[in-house]
Design a protein around this motif. Structure first.
Motif, PDB file in Angstrom:
ATOM      1  N   THR A  43       0.833  -1.205   0.000  1.00  0.00           N
ATOM      2  CA  THR A  43       0.000   0.000   0.000  1.00  0.00           C
ATOM      3  C   THR A  43       0.868   1.255   0.000  1.00  0.00           C
ATOM      4  O   THR A  43       0.587   2.220  -0.722  1.00  0.00           O
ATOM      5  CB  THR A  43      -0.939  -0.001   1.217  1.00  0.00           C
ATOM      6  OG1 THR A  43      -1.774  -1.163   1.161  1.00  0.00           O
ATOM      7  CG2 THR A  43      -1.816   1.243   1.239  1.00  0.00           C
ATOM      8  N   ARG A  47       1.041   4.071  -2.909  1.00  0.00           N
ATOM      9  CA  ARG A  47       0.822   5.501  -2.624  1.00  0.00           C
ATOM     10  C   ARG A  47       1.982   6.347  -3.151  1.00  0.00           C
ATOM     11  O   ARG A  47       1.792   7.490  -3.571  1.00  0.00           O
ATOM     12  CB  ARG A  47       0.637   5.703  -1.132  1.00  0.00           C
ATOM     13  CG  ARG A  47      -0.764   5.275  -0.663  1.00  0.00           C
ATOM     14  CD  ARG A  47      -0.997   5.524   0.805  1.00  0.00           C
ATOM     15  NE  ARG A  47      -2.403   5.291   1.137  1.00  0.00           N
ATOM     16  CZ  ARG A  47      -2.836   4.716   2.240  1.00  0.00           C
ATOM     17  NH1 ARG A  47      -1.947   4.319   3.159  1.00  0.00           N
ATOM     18  NH2 ARG A  47      -4.120   4.539   2.469  1.00  0.00           N
ATOM     19  N   ALA A  50       1.187   6.972  -6.696  1.00  0.00           N
ATOM     20  CA  ALA A  50      -0.126   7.548  -6.977  1.00  0.00           C
ATOM     21  C   ALA A  50      -0.024   9.008  -7.406  1.00  0.00           C
ATOM     22  O   ALA A  50       0.976   9.697  -7.144  1.00  0.00           O
ATOM     23  CB  ALA A  50      -1.010   7.437  -5.736  1.00  0.00           C
ATOM     24  N   GLU A  53      -4.329  12.849  -6.404  1.00  0.00           N
ATOM     25  CA  GLU A  53      -5.613  12.466  -5.836  1.00  0.00           C
ATOM     26  C   GLU A  53      -5.583  11.080  -5.186  1.00  0.00           C
ATOM     27  O   GLU A  53      -6.611  10.580  -4.737  1.00  0.00           O
ATOM     28  CB  GLU A  53      -6.693  12.511  -6.914  1.00  0.00           C
ATOM     29  CG  GLU A  53      -6.913  13.918  -7.472  1.00  0.00           C
ATOM     30  CD  GLU A  53      -8.016  13.942  -8.518  1.00  0.00           C
ATOM     31  OE1 GLU A  53      -8.475  12.841  -8.933  1.00  0.00           O
ATOM     32  OE2 GLU A  53      -8.417  15.042  -8.922  1.00  0.00           O
ATOM     33  N   GLY A  54      -4.395  10.450  -5.190  1.00  0.00           N
ATOM     34  CA  GLY A  54      -4.257   9.161  -4.526  1.00  0.00           C
ATOM     35  C   GLY A  54      -4.632   7.969  -5.368  1.00  0.00           C
ATOM     36  O   GLY A  54      -4.923   6.893  -4.821  1.00  0.00           O
ATOM     37  N   PHE A  55      -4.592   8.111  -6.697  1.00  0.00           N
ATOM     38  CA  PHE A  55      -4.959   7.012  -7.591  1.00  0.00           C
ATOM     39  C   PHE A  55      -3.749   6.497  -8.364  1.00  0.00           C
ATOM     40  O   PHE A  55      -2.850   7.266  -8.720  1.00  0.00           O
ATOM     41  CB  PHE A  55      -6.035   7.459  -8.595  1.00  0.00           C
ATOM     42  CG  PHE A  55      -7.413   7.564  -8.012  1.00  0.00           C
ATOM     43  CD1 PHE A  55      -8.283   6.485  -8.063  1.00  0.00           C
ATOM     44  CD2 PHE A  55      -7.835   8.732  -7.390  1.00  0.00           C
ATOM     45  CE1 PHE A  55      -9.554   6.581  -7.514  1.00  0.00           C
ATOM     46  CE2 PHE A  55      -9.102   8.837  -6.846  1.00  0.00           C
ATOM     47  CZ  PHE A  55      -9.970   7.758  -6.911  1.00  0.00           C
ATOM     48  N   TYR A  57      -2.924   3.756 -11.824  1.00  0.00           N
ATOM     49  CA  TYR A  57      -3.650   3.435 -13.056  1.00  0.00           C
ATOM     50  C   TYR A  57      -3.093   2.182 -13.739  1.00  0.00           C
ATOM     51  O   TYR A  57      -2.556   2.256 -14.846  1.00  0.00           O
ATOM     52  CB  TYR A  57      -3.618   4.627 -14.007  1.00  0.00           C
ATOM     53  CG  TYR A  57      -4.282   5.853 -13.440  1.00  0.00           C
ATOM     54  CD1 TYR A  57      -5.627   6.112 -13.671  1.00  0.00           C
ATOM     55  CD2 TYR A  57      -3.566   6.748 -12.645  1.00  0.00           C
ATOM     56  CE1 TYR A  57      -6.244   7.234 -13.132  1.00  0.00           C
ATOM     57  CE2 TYR A  57      -4.168   7.864 -12.105  1.00  0.00           C
ATOM     58  CZ  TYR A  57      -5.510   8.095 -12.349  1.00  0.00           C
ATOM     59  OH  TYR A  57      -6.123   9.202 -11.810  1.00  0.00           O
ATOM     60  N   LEU A  63      -7.473   3.215  -9.747  1.00  0.00           N
ATOM     61  CA  LEU A  63      -7.675   2.503  -8.486  1.00  0.00           C
ATOM     62  C   LEU A  63      -7.108   3.343  -7.351  1.00  0.00           C
ATOM     63  O   LEU A  63      -6.010   3.897  -7.472  1.00  0.00           O
ATOM     64  CB  LEU A  63      -6.967   1.146  -8.503  1.00  0.00           C
ATOM     65  CG  LEU A  63      -7.374   0.123  -9.566  1.00  0.00           C
ATOM     66  CD1 LEU A  63      -6.498  -1.118  -9.434  1.00  0.00           C
ATOM     67  CD2 LEU A  63      -8.837  -0.253  -9.435  1.00  0.00           C
ATOM     68  N   ALA A  64      -7.835   3.411  -6.246  1.00  0.00           N
ATOM     69  CA  ALA A  64      -7.306   4.086  -5.060  1.00  0.00           C
ATOM     70  C   ALA A  64      -6.110   3.295  -4.536  1.00  0.00           C
ATOM     71  O   ALA A  64      -6.181   2.070  -4.388  1.00  0.00           O
ATOM     72  CB  ALA A  64      -8.384   4.203  -3.989  1.00  0.00           C
ATOM     73  N   ALA A  65      -5.005   3.998  -4.295  1.00  0.00           N
ATOM     74  CA  ALA A  65      -3.789   3.306  -3.838  1.00  0.00           C
ATOM     75  C   ALA A  65      -4.037   2.522  -2.554  1.00  0.00           C
ATOM     76  O   ALA A  65      -3.489   1.434  -2.367  1.00  0.00           O
ATOM     77  CB  ALA A  65      -2.664   4.327  -3.628  1.00  0.00           C
ATOM     78  N   GLY A  66      -4.878   3.057  -1.687  1.00  0.00           N
ATOM     79  CA  GLY A  66      -5.170   2.379  -0.429  1.00  0.00           C
ATOM     80  C   GLY A  66      -5.950   1.091  -0.602  1.00  0.00           C
ATOM     81  O   GLY A  66      -5.999   0.268   0.310  1.00  0.00           O
ATOM     82  N   SER A  67      -6.568   0.892  -1.778  1.00  0.00           N
ATOM     83  CA  SER A  67      -7.352  -0.316  -2.038  1.00  0.00           C
ATOM     84  C   SER A  67      -6.607  -1.318  -2.906  1.00  0.00           C
ATOM     85  O   SER A  67      -7.128  -2.405  -3.181  1.00  0.00           O
ATOM     86  CB  SER A  67      -8.677   0.049  -2.732  1.00  0.00           C
ATOM     87  OG  SER A  67      -9.439   0.910  -1.938  1.00  0.00           O
TER      88      SER A  67
END
Length: 448
Positions: A43, A47, A50, A53-55, A57, A63-67
């Motif tokens: 994670t 991040r 990312a 905005e924290g994404f 690709y 995708l959200a980096a945290g997910s």
């Protein structure tokens, strides 16, 4: 066409001990990689890659980096659902379970070693290696489990399954302990924390690869080695065999009933394992200095728990032993509801009770299911067992999440999981184990 192989005896101590060691070999992947180190580290790497905005690709997909790690877990499980039944059917047809187990064990081990190179912004490397490793881990476990009915007699199977599971907890806990010592002393050793994590991840792959040599050297292939008919390929034969297996399963209603019970209560077990640390941190206010030792303690106490339930199953029967464990699981989540906050001693007590029933309920379930499998179709049935387990493993966490969202209480969310233990127990009580074993054409052990 077929070629015969020697009819080796069952309950051979050397072969059984060798089989146990695959649990010792691969459990480090679950503990060191999946449970402790990879999620937070991957994670952080995602991040770092990312945007503002924290994404990230991958393949152009936002995708959200945290997910990212959670998505990689889901992807690997989805691939298992697709591939494992076909691989199981091919392995049973060709009698190549040992070859398949070895191939996938080393694919998983080398992919895990590759996580050493996970640094900077290489989140795609980490995600890809984890998907490969987790898929290979699941595949190798199918073939490993499928050896149980071949090497252990019906009366010895609960004991054998329990010893394997127990050794797995011991091996997983030992390497995790060594890696936590390395991580907590990284600064004193002159290395960065990220390097300590990478060494820990790679060490799991090395451990997995080295100790897999033991089962590969001791497990023996039994039965006729079938060769392909003219014009056929293994993939087409595998699909045909799988279709035949699904048709056959419909005639063993009590085996299917047991499978439903297992999927229900095992989903609850997996949810408690996955969410206990979250409950401890958020609801009980316990720091990481309490939670990590508790996770480590579970590994070692579960060693004794698995052996204990193997002993219990031999005396009262596997079904009764599982039922007793489900009563304890229900009591555990009820006790968690009333547990006071910020009292580490009570959390450790709860973790110890979980550990005692954790390995036992899963090990005895494995051995009991193995009694219900027709001879020669072990890998196919265990692939369906594995796929069913993973295919439903989202239900209890979703139930937990919805309960928290509705009530705002982790206590209510935790106690809501008793639904899975109680429903699983009720379905289990409906299973006529003796009839399920007889319908599979197997000898019924003295106690069931």
């Amino acid at each position: 066409m077929s070629a015969t192989t020697p009819d080796y005896p069952v309950d051979d101590r050397r072969e059984l001990v060798g089989w146990y060691f695959y649990d010792w070999a691969n459990s480090v992947f679950s503990t060191t990689v999946v449970t402790v180190f990879l999620g937070p580290y991957l994670t952080a790497v995602a991040r770092a890659a990312a945007d503002s905005e924290g994404f990230v690709y991958p393949l152009g997909i936002p995708l959200a980096a945290g997910s990212f790690f959670a998505y990689m877990v889901s992807l690997s499980v989805l691939l298992q659902v697709f591939f494992l039944p076909i691989l199981g059917a091919i392995a049973d047809y060709s009698r190549a379970k040992k070859l398949f187990m070895g191939i996938f064990a080393y694919i998983g081990a080398f992919a895990t070693m590759g996580l050493y190179f996970l640094e900077g912004d290489r989140y795609l490397l980490g995600g890809g290696l984890f998907v490969i490793a987790n898929l290979a881990f699941g595949a190798s476990m199918v073939f490993y489990n499928a050896f149980l009915p071949e090497i252990a007699s019906p009366d010895k199977r609960d004991e054998a399954s329990s010893k394997g599971w127990a050794l797995g907890y011991l091996g997983g806990g030992l390497l995790l302990l060594l890696n936590l010592i390395l991580f907590n002393n990284a600064e004193a050793l002159g290395i960065e924390e990220s390097m300590a994590v990478r060494i820990s991840l790679a060490s799991a792959g090395v451990w997995w690869a080295i100790f897999t040599l033991i089962p590969l050297a001791t497990i023996r292939t039994r039965g006729a080695v079938r060769r392909l008919p003219p014009g056929e390929r293994y993939i087409t034969v595998g699909f045909k065999q799988l279709v035949h297996t699904f048709k056959q399963m419909r005639h063993n209603g009590h085996m299917l009933l047991f499978l439903v019970a297992y999927l229900l209560y095992n989903d609850g077990i997996q949810a408690v394992i996955a969410l206990a640390a979250l409950f401890g941190a958020e609801e009980l206010g316990l720091p990481q200095g309490v939670l990590i030792p508790a996770i480590l303690m579970v590994q070692f106490v579960a060693f004794f728990g698995a052996l204990l339930f193997g002993w219990i199953a031999q005396r009262i029967g596997a079904k009764r032993a599982i039922a007793a464990s489900l009563v304890i699981w229900t009591a555990v989540v009820i006790y968690g509801y009333f547990m006071p906050a910020e009292v580490p001693a009570q959390f450790f007590l709860l973790a110890a009770v979980i550990a005692l029933v954790l390995g036992g309920s899963q090990a005895i379930s494995r051995s009991l299911f193995s009694q219900m499998i027709p001879e020669g179709q072990e890998a196919e049935y265990f692939s369906i067992y594995e796929v069913g387990e993973r295919g439903t493993s989202w239900l209890a966490p979703l139930f937990f999440g919805l309960a928290y969202q509705i009530t705002g209480s982790y206590r209510i969310a935790l106690v809501s999981l008793m639904v899975f233990f109680i429903s699983g127990l009720l379905v289990l009580l409906m299973v006529n184990v003796r009839r399920a074993i007889e319908e599979a054409g197997n000898r019924v052990p003295e106690r069931v």
